[in-house]
Write a protein that holds these residues in place. Structure first.
Motif, PDB file in Angstrom:
ATOM      1  N   ILE A  63     -73.970 -25.521  13.759  1.00 14.54           N
ATOM      2  CA  ILE A  63     -73.021 -24.445  13.439  1.00 14.54           C
ATOM      3  C   ILE A  63     -73.820 -23.195  13.093  1.00 14.54           C
ATOM      4  N   CYS A  64     -74.833 -23.354  12.263  1.00 12.38           N
ATOM      5  CA  CYS A  64     -75.715 -22.246  11.917  1.00 12.38           C
ATOM      6  C   CYS A  64     -77.154 -22.649  12.236  1.00 12.38           C
ATOM      7  N   GLN A  65     -77.950 -21.654  12.638  1.00 10.94           N
ATOM      8  CA  GLN A  65     -79.353 -21.983  12.973  1.00 10.94           C
ATOM      9  C   GLN A  65     -80.161 -22.355  11.741  1.00 10.94           C
ATOM     10  N   ASP A  66     -79.694 -21.940  10.561  1.00  9.17           N
ATOM     11  CA  ASP A  66     -80.443 -22.286   9.350  1.00  9.17           C
ATOM     12  C   ASP A  66     -80.040 -23.672   8.888  1.00  9.17           C
ATOM     13  N   THR A  67     -80.897 -24.622   9.191  1.00 12.04           N
ATOM     14  CA  THR A  67     -80.676 -26.003   8.751  1.00 12.04           C
ATOM     15  C   THR A  67     -80.566 -26.073   7.233  1.00 12.04           C
ATOM     16  N   GLY A 144     -77.981 -23.507   3.441  1.00 12.51           N
ATOM     17  CA  GLY A 144     -78.933 -22.535   3.977  1.00 12.51           C
ATOM     18  C   GLY A 144     -79.540 -21.634   2.917  1.00 12.51           C
ATOM     19  N   GLY A 145     -80.612 -20.955   3.329  1.00 14.02           N
ATOM     20  CA  GLY A 145     -81.357 -20.093   2.408  1.00 14.02           C
ATOM     21  C   GLY A 145     -80.583 -18.860   1.977  1.00 14.02           C
ATOM     22  N   GLY A 146     -79.803 -18.280   2.910  1.00 16.26           N
ATOM     23  CA  GLY A 146     -79.068 -17.056   2.575  1.00 16.26           C
ATOM     24  C   GLY A 146     -78.169 -17.255   1.381  1.00 16.26           C
ATOM     25  N   CYS A 147     -77.457 -18.380   1.359  1.00 20.61           N
ATOM     26  CA  CYS A 147     -76.556 -18.616   0.222  1.00 20.61           C
ATOM     27  C   CYS A 147     -77.314 -19.207  -0.969  1.00 20.61           C
ATOM     28  N   GLN A 187     -74.121 -11.216   1.044  1.00 22.56           N
ATOM     29  CA  GLN A 187     -75.450 -11.686   1.448  1.00 22.56           C
ATOM     30  C   GLN A 187     -75.556 -13.195   1.653  1.00 22.56           C
ATOM     31  N   GLY A 188     -74.666 -13.948   1.029  1.00 22.42           N
ATOM     32  CA  GLY A 188     -74.683 -15.406   1.228  1.00 22.42           C
ATOM     33  C   GLY A 188     -73.726 -15.802   2.337  1.00 22.42           C
ATOM     34  N   CYS A 189     -73.465 -14.883   3.280  1.00 24.90           N
ATOM     35  CA  CYS A 189     -72.505 -15.120   4.361  1.00 24.90           C
ATOM     36  C   CYS A 189     -71.133 -15.473   3.807  1.00 24.90           C
ATOM     37  N   SER A 190     -70.578 -14.529   3.059  1.00 23.44           N
ATOM     38  CA  SER A 190     -69.217 -14.706   2.570  1.00 23.44           C
ATOM     39  C   SER A 190     -68.267 -14.698   3.776  1.00 23.44           C
ATOM     40  N   ASN A 275     -72.239 -21.298  -1.820  1.00 15.26           N
ATOM     41  CA  ASN A 275     -72.352 -21.817  -0.442  1.00 15.26           C
ATOM     42  C   ASN A 275     -71.576 -20.932   0.531  1.00 15.26           C
ATOM     43  N   CYS A 276     -72.234 -20.633   1.652  1.00 15.10           N
ATOM     44  CA  CYS A 276     -71.606 -19.790   2.684  1.00 15.10           C
ATOM     45  C   CYS A 276     -70.396 -20.471   3.310  1.00 15.10           C
ATOM     46  N   TRP A 277     -69.734 -19.737   4.213  1.00 15.54           N
ATOM     47  CA  TRP A 277     -68.580 -20.317   4.926  1.00 15.54           C
ATOM     48  C   TRP A 277     -69.016 -21.526   5.746  1.00 15.54           C
ATOM     49  N   ALA A 278     -70.282 -21.538   6.212  1.00 13.04           N
ATOM     50  CA  ALA A 278     -70.775 -22.657   7.036  1.00 13.04           C
ATOM     51  C   ALA A 278     -71.142 -23.816   6.099  1.00 13.04           C
ATOM     52  N   PHE A 279     -70.109 -24.327   5.454  1.00 11.74           N
ATOM     53  CA  PHE A 279     -70.267 -25.292   4.363  1.00 11.74           C
ATOM     54  C   PHE A 279     -70.365 -26.684   4.993  1.00 11.74           C
ATOM     55  N   ARG A 280     -71.620 -27.059   5.321  1.00 15.39           N
ATOM     56  CA  ARG A 280     -71.859 -28.287   6.069  1.00 15.39           C
ATOM     57  C   ARG A 280     -72.100 -29.436   5.103  1.00 15.39           C
ATOM     58  N   ARG A 281     -71.061 -30.171   4.859  1.00 17.65           N
ATOM     59  CA  ARG A 281     -71.136 -31.259   3.888  1.00 17.65           C
ATOM     60  C   ARG A 281     -70.236 -32.395   4.373  1.00 17.65           C
ATOM     61  N   GLY A 397     -78.270 -17.332  15.083  1.00 18.24           N
ATOM     62  CA  GLY A 397     -77.579 -16.352  14.235  1.00 18.24           C
ATOM     63  C   GLY A 397     -78.574 -15.502  13.451  1.00 18.24           C
ATOM     64  N   PRO A 398     -78.087 -14.462  12.782  1.00 19.74           N
ATOM     65  CA  PRO A 398     -78.974 -13.570  12.015  1.00 19.74           C
ATOM     66  C   PRO A 398     -79.435 -14.204  10.710  1.00 19.74           C
ATOM     67  N   THR A 399     -80.611 -13.803  10.256  1.00 25.63           N
ATOM     68  CA  THR A 399     -81.082 -14.242   8.948  1.00 25.63           C
ATOM     69  C   THR A 399     -80.942 -13.073   7.948  1.00 25.63           C
ATOM     70  N   GLY A 422     -79.427  -7.816  11.592  1.00 26.54           N
ATOM     71  CA  GLY A 422     -79.598  -8.921  10.660  1.00 26.54           C
ATOM     72  C   GLY A 422     -78.295  -9.165   9.944  1.00 26.54           C
ATOM     73  N   LYS A 423     -78.403  -9.647   8.727  1.00 28.03           N
ATOM     74  CA  LYS A 423     -77.185  -9.808   7.934  1.00 28.03           C
ATOM     75  C   LYS A 423     -77.449  -9.455   6.486  1.00 28.03           C
ATOM     76  N   GLY A 424     -76.404  -8.996   5.811  1.00 25.67           N
ATOM     77  CA  GLY A 424     -76.475  -8.754   4.371  1.00 25.67           C
ATOM     78  C   GLY A 424     -76.940  -7.359   3.992  1.00 25.67           C
ATOM     79  N   ILE A 445     -72.823 -11.310  12.552  1.00 25.24           N
ATOM     80  CA  ILE A 445     -72.014 -12.222  11.739  1.00 25.24           C
ATOM     81  C   ILE A 445     -72.877 -13.417  11.336  1.00 25.24           C
ATOM     82  N   GLY A 446     -73.169 -13.499  10.051  1.00 23.83           N
ATOM     83  CA  GLY A 446     -74.038 -14.560   9.549  1.00 23.83           C
ATOM     84  C   GLY A 446     -73.456 -15.933   9.844  1.00 23.83           C
ATOM     85  N   GLY A 447     -74.311 -16.813  10.327  1.00 23.94           N
ATOM     86  CA  GLY A 447     -73.883 -18.181  10.596  1.00 23.94           C
ATOM     87  C   GLY A 447     -73.328 -18.387  11.984  1.00 23.94           C
ATOM     88  N   ALA A 448     -73.067 -17.278  12.720  1.00 23.31           N
ATOM     89  CA  ALA A 448     -72.448 -17.446  14.044  1.00 23.31           C
ATOM     90  C   ALA A 448     -73.516 -17.783  15.082  1.00 23.31           C
TER      91      ALA A 448
HETATM   92  S1  SF4 Z   1     -74.061 -19.174   7.375  1.00 22.36           S
HETATM   93 FE1  SF4 Z   1     -75.504 -17.681   6.522  1.00 22.36          FE
HETATM   94  S2  SF4 Z   1     -76.065 -18.407   4.471  1.00 22.36           S
HETATM   95 FE2  SF4 Z   1     -75.089 -20.079   5.596  1.00 22.36          FE
HETATM   96  S3  SF4 Z   1     -76.784 -21.226   6.396  1.00 22.36           S
HETATM   97 FE3  SF4 Z   1     -76.131 -19.790   7.988  1.00 22.36          FE
HETATM   98  S4  SF4 Z   1     -77.349 -17.937   7.734  1.00 22.36           S
HETATM   99 FE4  SF4 Z   1     -77.585 -19.178   5.887  1.00 22.36          FE
END
Ligand code: SF4
Length: 514
Positions: A63-67, A144-147, A187-190, A275-281, A397-399, A422-424, A445-448
């Protein structure tokens, strides 16, 4: 215990968590989308987000490139060998990384060297607990790191911008939670979710906050005061108007879960895990003998199929008058100075990725390519080589851009770079450089990560591979890559504006009675 089978079960859990957003999170995103008016930046961002969720479903891709940092919480019956389970989890993580379901994300803290398989000292985090039941409960969060960088801890009593004194009581906690949403901005991909831990010490308080993120977004807190506080925060935090990606809008917060533990009299911590919208749990229960999955967790309620939602929208959507400007590198200074905050930009043609290592490198060395008039994309993509040795983009996606603040302005001027994506948002040093040099900052768009990977039509080269896949400078050809101008060459910053207006709104909560 059949350990091979357990490893396969953990592999399935990792892949599903990385690629398939849970039902409760989907419902929260859909509700947010329904709150926004058509044609706004927030509505456009949420449309990209839901499109991205759908693409991750279709492609079984991240979903997001940031594991992020994978954290497992495992409950085992007495007698199960936890050492074996840990090894199986490590193997499953390495395998999922090899298959492009996770980005290699584990680096040596001192040298920055990437291990390449998401393993390393302390990673992934695996927390075990024993319980009386006869099966294993295994849950995973990829945060992810952003959030993660927007987590915050308060030591009460304290003074908070806009809100004044936060004392050692429920009202002080209320203020801290509202402040935590304000300080995260976009900044945390709200729009995001928060887990709050009251009490403990600095480390157990944060653990408790993260623990709340394992709760279903739809559950009801059994603690009466905390239930009321959760509801209050959900009813009021959106008034801050930060919105999706910090672009302004109706929805800033998608969920709030609060837990409490005892503390010692001298300390009173309120810890917030954002936690960002990309709430992978996700989670599974596993048979402790066969190692097979019994049941998937977090399955209550309807699953929103965003493919069907998109079809419904297409039937009802009318054209909006949002200005869309097409850019193709090399870009001239005149083209850049015509852009204003709020413009939507569509990029076709060349862009180069660059994040932390590249920015540091460029500040001290010549560029490996001519960057005059070019676009730098703050992105650490997930890349896989196919059998013919050709690189394929799996997620892009953007970091978070603010990390490049010390370098960005100087690098733009040194090499003639005209746009960064980028994002944020970025800070005053970059804003001044954009004005002086003639540059723009574009917020993607962060996470896209799937949406943007789809815009990349070819990978034409790579430089500085010694920094590892996410940090290398990738040469990309894109088509229809869309982002919003949030900092322009006239000294305007949407990020500054939203920060200022949300601080004013935050101050209105100072004396509200909870
Ligand atoms: S959606 Fe944003 S904060 Fe969440 S993991 Fe991806 S880049 Fe990081």
């Amino acid at each position: 215990m059949n350990i091979e089978k357990f490893q396969a079960s953990m592999y399935e859990l990792i892949v599903e968590t990385s690629t398939n957003l849970p039902k409760d999170v989907r419902r929260a995103v859909k509700a947010a989308k329904e709150m926004e008016s058509a044609g706004t930046r927030a509505a456009m961002s949420l449309a990209t987000i839901t499109n991205n969720i759908k693409m991750a479903d279709d492609n079984v891709s991240p979903i997001c490139q940031d594991t992020g940092l994978p954290t497992f919480k495992i409950k085992t019956p007495v007698g199960v060998n936890q050492i074996e389970l840990k090894k199986a989890i490590y193997n499953a993580i390495a395998e999922a990384t090899k298959d492009g379901k996770l980005r290699p994300n584990s680096v040596d803290s001192l040298t920055g060297e990437n291990s390449g398989d998401n393993l390393g000292i302390g990673l992934p985090v695996v927390k075990f607990e024993q319980w009386e039941k006869d099966y294993i409960d295994a849950r995973l969060i990829l945060k992810g790191g952003g959030c993660e960088n927007k987590n915050i801890q308060y030591s009460l009593p304290c003074e908070l911008e806009g809100l004044g004194r936060a004392g050692r009581d429920l009202d002080g906690i209320r203020k801290c939670i509202l402040h935590s949403v304000y300080q995260a901005q976009g900044q945390g991909c709200s729009a995001g979710f928060i887990g709050v831990g009251i009490g403990g010490d600095r480390s157990s308080g944060y653990d408790l906050a993260k623990e709340q993120l394992f709760r279903s977004n739809d559950d009801v807190n059994p603690h009466e005061d905390l239930r009321k506080l959760e509801e209050y925060i959900m009813e009021n935090a959106n008034e801050l108007g930060i919105g999706t990606m910090g672009f302004g809008g109706e929805t800033t917060l998608l969920g709030c879960k609060i837990g409490v533990m005892n503390r010692i009299p001298a300390s009173f911590f309120v810890s917030v895990a954002y936690n960002c919208w990309a709430f992978r749990r996700l989670g599974v229960t596993v048979n402790a003998e066969t190692g097979e999955i019994n049941e998937w967790l977090y399955q209550e309620g309807d699953k929103i199929d965003f493919a069907q939602e998109a079809e419904k929208e297409a039937a009802t959507t009318t054209e909006t008058d949002t200005k869309v400007v097409t850019l193709q590198a090399p870009i001239t200074e005149e083209q850049i100075r015509e852009l204003k905050v709020g413009d939507v930009v569509r990029i076709d043609g060349r862009m180069f990725t660059g994040r932390d290592a590249i920015h540091k490198y460029l500040s001290e060395n010549d560029a490996p390519v001519d960057l005059n008039g070019q676009i730098i994309y703050h992105c650490g993509p997930v890349m896989l080589k196919d059998k013919d040795g050709k690189w394929n983009v799996k997620a892009a996606g953007p970091t978070t851009s603010i990390r490049e603040e010390p370098y960005q302005g100087d690098i733009m001027k040194k090499f003639g770079i005209r746009a960064v994506i980028g994002k944020g948002g970025m800070g005053p040093k970059t804003l001044a450089a954009l004005q002086e040099h003639g540059g723009v900052y574009l917020n993607a768009i962060g996470g896209a990560a799937q949406y943007y990977a789809d815009c990349i039509k070819s990978v034409d080269g790579v430089d500085l591979m010694q920094f590892g896949i996410p940090e290398a400078m990738w040469h990309l050809t894109v088509e229809g890559f869309t982002a919003v101008v949030t900092m322009d060459a006239h000294g305007n910053s949407l990020h500054q504006d939203v920060d200022k207006s949300s601080l004013e709104k935050l101050a209105q909560f100072k004396d509200r009675v909870f």
